[in-house]
Motif scaffolding. Structure first.
Motif, PDB file in Angstrom:
ATOM      1  N   ARG A   1      -6.115  -0.923  -2.935  1.00  0.00           N
ATOM      2  CA  ARG A   1      -4.646  -0.945  -2.905  1.00  0.00           C
ATOM      3  C   ARG A   1      -4.073   0.366  -2.372  1.00  0.00           C
ATOM      4  NH1 ARG A   1      -1.484  -3.625  -7.608  1.00  0.00           N
ATOM      5  NH2 ARG A   1       0.013  -3.711  -5.877  1.00  0.00           N
ATOM      6  N   LEU A   2      -4.798   1.473  -2.596  1.00  0.00           N
ATOM      7  CA  LEU A   2      -4.357   2.776  -2.072  1.00  0.00           C
ATOM      8  C   LEU A   2      -4.479   2.848  -0.564  1.00  0.00           C
ATOM      9  CD1 LEU A   2      -5.953   5.702  -4.107  1.00  0.00           C
ATOM     10  CD2 LEU A   2      -3.572   5.519  -3.388  1.00  0.00           C
ATOM     11  N   TYR A   3      -5.573   2.282  -0.063  1.00  0.00           N
ATOM     12  CA  TYR A   3      -5.894   2.487   1.360  1.00  0.00           C
ATOM     13  C   TYR A   3      -5.751   1.220   2.186  1.00  0.00           C
ATOM     14  CZ  TYR A   3      -7.474   6.896  -0.462  1.00  0.00           C
ATOM     15  OH  TYR A   3      -7.497   8.122  -1.077  1.00  0.00           O
ATOM     16  N   GLY A   4      -5.329   0.136   1.567  1.00  0.00           N
ATOM     17  CA  GLY A   4      -5.090  -1.100   2.325  1.00  0.00           C
ATOM     18  C   GLY A   4      -6.359  -1.691   2.899  1.00  0.00           C
ATOM     19  N   THR A   5      -7.450  -1.567   2.159  1.00  0.00           N
ATOM     20  CA  THR A   5      -8.750  -2.001   2.707  1.00  0.00           C
ATOM     21  C   THR A   5      -9.198  -3.376   2.224  1.00  0.00           C
ATOM     22  OG1 THR A   5      -9.703  -0.603   0.969  1.00  0.00           O
ATOM     23  CG2 THR A   5      -9.715   0.264   3.193  1.00  0.00           C
TER      24      THR A   5
ATOM     25  N   THR B   1       0.808  -1.224   0.000  1.00  0.00           N
ATOM     26  CA  THR B   1       0.000   0.000   0.000  1.00  0.00           C
ATOM     27  C   THR B   1       0.839   1.272   0.000  1.00  0.00           C
ATOM     28  OG1 THR B   1      -1.861  -1.066   1.058  1.00  0.00           O
ATOM     29  CG2 THR B   1      -1.687   1.283   1.387  1.00  0.00           C
ATOM     30  N   GLN B   2       1.848   1.342   0.854  1.00  0.00           N
ATOM     31  CA  GLN B   2       2.568   2.617   0.971  1.00  0.00           C
ATOM     32  C   GLN B   2       3.329   2.932  -0.312  1.00  0.00           C
ATOM     33  OE1 GLN B   2       4.962   1.304   4.439  1.00  0.00           O
ATOM     34  NE2 GLN B   2       6.669   2.251   3.383  1.00  0.00           N
ATOM     35  N   ASP B   3       3.845   1.885  -0.978  1.00  0.00           N
ATOM     36  CA  ASP B   3       4.538   2.110  -2.251  1.00  0.00           C
ATOM     37  C   ASP B   3       3.541   2.419  -3.362  1.00  0.00           C
ATOM     38  OD1 ASP B   3       7.102   1.715  -1.220  1.00  0.00           O
ATOM     39  OD2 ASP B   3       6.825  -0.456  -1.290  1.00  0.00           O
ATOM     40  N   PHE B   4       2.417   1.715  -3.354  1.00  0.00           N
ATOM     41  CA  PHE B   4       1.368   1.951  -4.360  1.00  0.00           C
ATOM     42  C   PHE B   4       0.918   3.413  -4.297  1.00  0.00           C
ATOM     43  CE2 PHE B   4      -2.887   1.831  -6.118  1.00  0.00           C
ATOM     44  CZ  PHE B   4      -2.790   0.921  -7.151  1.00  0.00           C
ATOM     45  N   ARG B   5       0.713   3.905  -3.079  1.00  0.00           N
ATOM     46  CA  ARG B   5       0.230   5.279  -2.875  1.00  0.00           C
ATOM     47  C   ARG B   5       1.272   6.294  -3.354  1.00  0.00           C
ATOM     48  NH1 ARG B   5      -0.664   5.750   3.001  1.00  0.00           N
ATOM     49  NH2 ARG B   5      -2.324   4.241   2.673  1.00  0.00           N
ATOM     50  N   ARG B   6       2.521   6.031  -2.980  1.00  0.00           N
ATOM     51  CA  ARG B   6       3.604   6.949  -3.376  1.00  0.00           C
ATOM     52  C   ARG B   6       3.748   6.979  -4.902  1.00  0.00           C
ATOM     53  NH1 ARG B   6       8.344   5.472  -4.860  1.00  0.00           N
ATOM     54  NH2 ARG B   6       8.221   3.451  -3.839  1.00  0.00           N
ATOM     55  N   LEU B   7       3.699   5.785  -5.513  1.00  0.00           N
ATOM     56  CA  LEU B   7       3.874   5.712  -6.967  1.00  0.00           C
ATOM     57  C   LEU B   7       2.727   6.418  -7.690  1.00  0.00           C
ATOM     58  CD1 LEU B   7       5.067   2.010  -7.038  1.00  0.00           C
ATOM     59  CD2 LEU B   7       6.391   3.957  -7.923  1.00  0.00           C
ATOM     60  N   LEU B   8       1.503   6.264  -7.181  1.00  0.00           N
ATOM     61  CA  LEU B   8       0.368   6.941  -7.821  1.00  0.00           C
ATOM     62  C   LEU B   8       0.535   8.456  -7.719  1.00  0.00           C
ATOM     63  CD1 LEU B   8      -2.243   6.771  -9.359  1.00  0.00           C
ATOM     64  CD2 LEU B   8      -3.481   6.594  -7.195  1.00  0.00           C
TER      65      LEU B   8
ATOM     66  N   MET C   1     -14.510  10.176  -5.845  1.00  0.00           N
ATOM     67  CA  MET C   1     -14.184   9.456  -4.615  1.00  0.00           C
ATOM     68  C   MET C   1     -14.387   7.954  -4.818  1.00  0.00           C
ATOM     69  SD  MET C   1     -16.096  12.270  -2.330  1.00  0.00           S
ATOM     70  CE  MET C   1     -16.380  11.352  -0.837  1.00  0.00           C
ATOM     71  N   ARG C   2     -13.578   7.141  -4.090  1.00  0.00           N
ATOM     72  CA  ARG C   2     -12.542   7.591  -3.208  1.00  0.00           C
ATOM     73  C   ARG C   2     -11.177   7.505  -3.840  1.00  0.00           C
ATOM     74  NH1 ARG C   2     -11.008   2.310   0.417  1.00  0.00           N
ATOM     75  NH2 ARG C   2     -11.624   0.926  -1.271  1.00  0.00           N
ATOM     76  N   ALA C   3     -11.020   6.673  -4.901  1.00  0.00           N
ATOM     77  CA  ALA C   3      -9.680   6.450  -5.444  1.00  0.00           C
ATOM     78  C   ALA C   3      -9.109   7.685  -6.134  1.00  0.00           C
ATOM     79  CB  ALA C   3      -9.688   5.252  -6.392  1.00  0.00           C
ATOM     80  N   GLY C   4      -9.991   8.608  -6.553  1.00  0.00           N
ATOM     81  CA  GLY C   4      -9.523   9.828  -7.199  1.00  0.00           C
ATOM     82  C   GLY C   4      -8.561  10.611  -6.320  1.00  0.00           C
ATOM     83  N   GLN C   5      -8.716  10.448  -5.004  1.00  0.00           N
ATOM     84  CA  GLN C   5      -7.851  11.150  -4.056  1.00  0.00           C
ATOM     85  C   GLN C   5      -6.372  10.851  -4.310  1.00  0.00           C
ATOM     86  OE1 GLN C   5      -9.731  13.036  -2.150  1.00  0.00           O
ATOM     87  NE2 GLN C   5      -7.996  14.103  -1.217  1.00  0.00           N
TER      88      GLN C   5
END
Ligand code: URA
Length: 213
Positions: free
Chosen positions: A208-212, A29-36, A82-86
């Motif tokens: 994948r962004l939020y680990g849910t 998740t943390q890498d996915f978020r950073r890469l996005l 929302m929510r992935a657009g964030q």
């Protein structure tokens, strides 16, 4: 399928490399978020290529010059679906910090894949702004079409749609309904599966962004 000219696939090697990392199932998740976020900054760079500039007199330590500055840098609104657009919004705002932000909440009804709107908040001067609508996945196209249907009612100066991945089916659906809205994407993938997921894709972008998951 031949895509209309309005589909801009950003093939920059940095974008493609980071997208490959995002696709991998073992990326956390943390890498996915950073890469996005990193990709969204690169997409923002491309999507703002045609912003007008004006010239202002400035003084460098050595001389005066007429230097280019954005003509209308405060005239943009970025609307996150929302929510992935964030995940795309955050990087865009780093590059365009003066933009205002809107949110639209839509969900796909899981059995019919039709779209239900549950939230909308926009700046009150949207008719004076160019609008970027952001959602990582242009899958069936239903959410993007519903969002842009609604956002056109706010009468922005222009609209561009920015995503990470698009499916051919989503592009076709979107262009049938909104041929005037250009799409910016990092890749066009093969197809949708029977659940409306993009293949090969990245999986569920929100989870994948939020680990849910
Ligand atoms: N939404 C996602 O998060 N992933 C897909 O593949 C399609 C829609």
């Amino acid at each position: 399928m031949v895509f209309p000219a309005e589909v801009n696939v950003i093939k920059h090697p940095l974008v493609q490399h980071k997208l490959t990392l995002m696709r991998q199932a073992e990326t956390h998740t943390q890498d996915f978020r950073r890469l996005l976020k990193e990709i969204s900054m690169l997409l923002a760079y491309e999507v703002t290529r045609d912003l007008p500039v004006k010239y202002e007199k400035i003084r460098t330590p050595l001389a005066e010059m007429d230097a280019p500055v954005l003509a209308a840098d405060k005239n943009m609104v970025i609307v996150s679906i929302m929510r992935a657009g964030q995940g795309l919004l955050d990087g865009m705002l780093e590059l365009i910090p003066t933009a205002k932000v809107g949110h639209i909440g839509l969900y796909r009804e899981p059995t019919t894949l039709t779209v239900v709107e549950y939230y909308l908040k926009l700046p009150n001067d949207t008719e004076h702004r160019d609008m970027l609508v952001v959602d990582p996945m242009l899958a069936t196209g239903n959410s993007a079409v519903a969002a842009v249907d609604r956002l056109k009612e706010a009468n922005p100066l222009s609209i561009k749609f920015v995503c990470l991945l698009a499916a051919p089916e989503g592009i076709q659906c979107f262009h049938e309904q909104h041929p005037d809205v250009p799409i910016y994407t990092a890749a066009v993938d093969e197809r949708l599966d029977e659940h409306g997921y993009i293949v090969p894709g990245v999986g569920d972008a929100g989870d994948r962004l939020y680990g849910t998951k």
